[in-house]
Design a protein around this motif. Structure first.
Motif, PDB file in Angstrom:
ATOM      1  N   ALA A 182       0.854  -1.190   0.000  1.00  0.00           N
ATOM      2  CA  ALA A 182       0.000   0.000   0.000  1.00  0.00           C
ATOM      3  C   ALA A 182       0.885   1.232   0.000  1.00  0.00           C
ATOM      4  O   ALA A 182       1.970   1.235   0.581  1.00  0.00           O
ATOM      5  CB  ALA A 182      -0.920   0.011   1.216  1.00  0.00           C
ATOM      6  N   ARG A 417      -5.850  -5.266   3.707  1.00  0.00           N
ATOM      7  CA  ARG A 417      -4.557  -5.583   3.096  1.00  0.00           C
ATOM      8  C   ARG A 417      -4.292  -7.082   3.086  1.00  0.00           C
ATOM      9  O   ARG A 417      -3.198  -7.503   2.685  1.00  0.00           O
ATOM     10  CB  ARG A 417      -3.429  -4.827   3.812  1.00  0.00           C
ATOM     11  N   GLN A 425      -5.592  -6.155  -3.799  1.00  0.00           N
ATOM     12  CA  GLN A 425      -5.293  -4.893  -3.143  1.00  0.00           C
ATOM     13  C   GLN A 425      -6.425  -4.444  -2.218  1.00  0.00           C
ATOM     14  O   GLN A 425      -7.596  -4.746  -2.442  1.00  0.00           O
ATOM     15  CB  GLN A 425      -5.041  -3.806  -4.191  1.00  0.00           C
ATOM     16  N   SER A 426      -6.044  -3.694  -1.188  1.00  0.00           N
ATOM     17  CA  SER A 426      -7.019  -3.123  -0.261  1.00  0.00           C
ATOM     18  C   SER A 426      -7.778  -1.993  -0.935  1.00  0.00           C
ATOM     19  O   SER A 426      -7.219  -1.233  -1.730  1.00  0.00           O
ATOM     20  CB  SER A 426      -6.308  -2.593   0.981  1.00  0.00           C
TER      21      SER A 426
END
Length: 615
Positions: A182, A417, A425-426
């Motif tokens: 991230a 996450r 992906q978050s």
């Protein structure tokens, strides 16, 4: 310390990720106030030491082990709790606590020491999680962080070794990553002091609860005010630095009595607000409690529900909490823990914690007219506040508006996450309470349809179906139960879970206020003891009618271990949940199965209730 830790843990459940407005820019350092925050300085300095010097040499290996990811979280809590019953003040407390959590990950983003269920290792005197001094002393905090970081790192090394051994025993390992990358975020909000407002909360609790003296058959009640302020810190080795203010306020009331046949009956009232000053005044609370008391007295005299299969109308006030139970697990797109998979899957399936929507992208999961959106950036709906909003989630990822279902078709899932089968992906929905592991969790969920009718038209359609099936009566659900609030004793809650919890995964639901309606003349009659059977995500595909009477339902998602992420997650309170909101209209189902009354009769009191007046 343990008692203080438990208290603050429960308190934090009520405030995590509450609606706190602030501006930030992802990937850019915000202008930092010059407030000489020793907490931030200690965390930064200790993080720098951990990134450069933390390593462990294992005998027989050539290279020392180092963590690839370190995370510091700290919460500074100030809480007021006021409890009253029948006009008397039972308890009033004001507490201040600071807690930290340190996480270290060994391995890499593909395979690391997380996402593995094993026996907890020895955590030492402090361990990765614990209380720290409230005086914000730089040296003391650095020492606590140093000890906790050392312990977290050693635990991660041990867990990683066990996890690798387990994975090597499998014929086929999962190809899903353990952790997603991230972009680092920097956000430092100005420190804010607690503002309890000028209201006399103790007197308001007395005045609000005094109205229930008009109902002597209410054997016990509890009116509780929770007022919470906190500062939350998050620092990671990736470069994320966050300091933000949290605040939250709640009024929760539970009422209980016995019917003439000894059946236990309960009712509840809740009010939530983003800050204490926004809570309803004592007179408003008193009027709402009077409505609850009146309905509870009607339930005492009401006949028990019989087994029934046929049309059921969930009015908007009931449809929204129903969707909270059904959709909570379904929208979670993360992978489950990799260890003890058969046992975990069996447990999650029984409690309704296994998502039915994972790997079904592109499939129809709701009626073709329905769109489902989760928007943590929304602050209100038609002027009514939404409490689930946030700008940055508990993993330091900016919250994103996610269209989960479009025109009935599954388009996306909520992600933290921790990657899942469908997404890596978050999307900024990693939420947690009291420093627990973040899980994909709803914020502000909006259920809308392009084909709606008025509430009156929907009720007419419902009654026409009753007549066509030549039924003597049909059922209208006006409010769903939340036993985490309505049940005042743990033994009663445990007894309910023993009979109900195992059916949550297959669609058991608990209505609270239910009416029989007789289509011949439109007469309505309240009934008690109903339990809905088999109403799951598959049932939502066949909704027969949708109203246009959207209702804003603010509630708490439980973070209690075993409840979080399951169908029981909707049974939260200000002590055990994180705030969320659902906007939904009335829903009509052509066929719902209902079982008769629940609860074993109890021995009635030997003496009559004491005489009380409303004054």
């Amino acid at each position: 310390m343990k008692s203080a830790l438990r208290f603050a843990a429960l308190t934090l459940f009520s405030l995590a990720l509450s609606a706190a407005a602030f501006a930030a820019s992802s990937g850019k350092r915000a202008q930092q106030p010059n407030d000489n925050d020793q907490t931030l300085r200690a965390m930064r300095d200790e993080m720098a030491r951990a990134k450069t010097r933390l390593e462990l040499k294992i005998p027989g290996t050539e290279q020392p082990v180092r963590p690839y990811y370190v995370e510091y979280r700290l919460l500074d809590l100030e809480v007021r709790e006021i409890v009253a019953e029948f006009g008397a003040l039972l308890n009033t407390t004001r507490t201040r606590n600071r807690f930290m959590n340190v996480e270290a990950r060994v391995g890499d983003y593909k395979h690391d020491s997380s996402n593995f269920v094993s026996d907890d290792g020895f955590r030492g005197f402090i361990g990765p999680t614990g209380a720290v001094g409230i005086d914000k002393d730089y040296n003391s905090l650095r020492q606590d962080l140093w000890i906790a970081t050392d312990q977290a790192f050693k635990e991660a090394v041990e867990t990683y070794s066990r996890k690798q051994a387990y994975l090597n025993s499998l014929a086929r390992q999962s190809d899903i990553d353990d952790f997603s990358k991230a972009e680092p975020m920097q956000l430092i909000e100005p420190l804010a002091a607690a503002d309890w407002s000028s209201r006399n909360w103790e007197q308001e609790a007395r005045d609000a609860s005094a109205g229930l003296r008009a109902f002597p058959q209410i054997y016990e009640s509890r009116v509780t005010y929770y007022l919470v302020y906190a500062t939350e810190y998050l620092l990671t080795s990736e470069g994320t630095e966050i300091r933000q203010n949290r605040r939250f306020a709640a009024i929760e009331a539970g009422l209980d009595t016995l019917a003439d046949d000894g059946t236990p009956l309960n009712h509840l009232y809740t009010a939530y607000a983003p800050r204490p000053a926004d809570l309803p005044d004592a007179e408003t609370v008193r009027k709402n409690l009077n409505v609850c008391g009146t309905e509870l007295m009607a339930l005492r005299r009401a006949p028990a529900t019989q087994d029934y299969t046929g049309p059921v109308l969930f009015e908007a006030r009931a449809a929204a909490p129903l969707l909270a139970q059904v959709l909570g697990p379904a929208v979670n797109g993360a992978r489950p823990p990799v260890s003890f998979t058969p046992v975990m899957e069996q447990m999650l399936s029984g409690l309704g914690g296994k998502s039915d929507w994972i790997t079904r992208l592109g499939a129809r999961v709701l009626p073709a007219s329905v769109t489902l959106v989760d928007d943590p950036t929304a602050k209100d709906f038609d002027g009514k506040p939404l409490l689930g909003g946030f700008n940055v989630d508990d993993e330091g990822v900016r919250g994103q508006k996610v269209t989960l279902v479009e025109n009935g078709t599954l388009k996306s899932e909520l992600m933290s996450r921790r990657p899942g089968p469908d997404f890596e992906q978050s999307n900024g929905h990693g939420r947690a309470a009291f420093l627990n592991d973040a899980k994909p969790t709803m914020s502000n969920l909006l259920f809308t349809s392009s084909e709606t009718v008025s509430a009156a038209e929907l009720k007419k359609k419902f009654l026409d179906a009753c007549r066509s099936e030549k039924l003597n009566y049909c059922l209208i659900v006006r409010q769903m139960d939340n036993p985490a609030i309505s049940f005042l004793h743990q033994e009663d809650f445990s007894e309910l879970l023993a009979s109900f919890g195992g059916g949550a995964g297959t669609g058991d639901r608990l209505p609270l206020v239910v009416y029989r309606i007789y289509p011949a003349d439109g007469r309505e009659e309240i009934v008690r003891g109903m339990r809905v059977i088999g109403l799951s995500t598959r049932s939502l595909r066949n909704i027969a009618g949708i109203g246009n009477d959207n209702f804003v339902y603010n509630y708490m998602q439980s973070q209690v271990t075993g409840f979080a992420g399951t169908a029981l997650g909707a049974f939260g309170s200000a002590q055990t949940g994180i705030p969320a909101s659902i906007v939904a209209p009335s829903l009509y189902f052509e066929e719902v199965e209902v079982r008769g009354s629940r609860g074993e009769p109890k021995r009635l009191p030997l003496l009559p209730a004491p005489v009380m007046t409303a004054k």
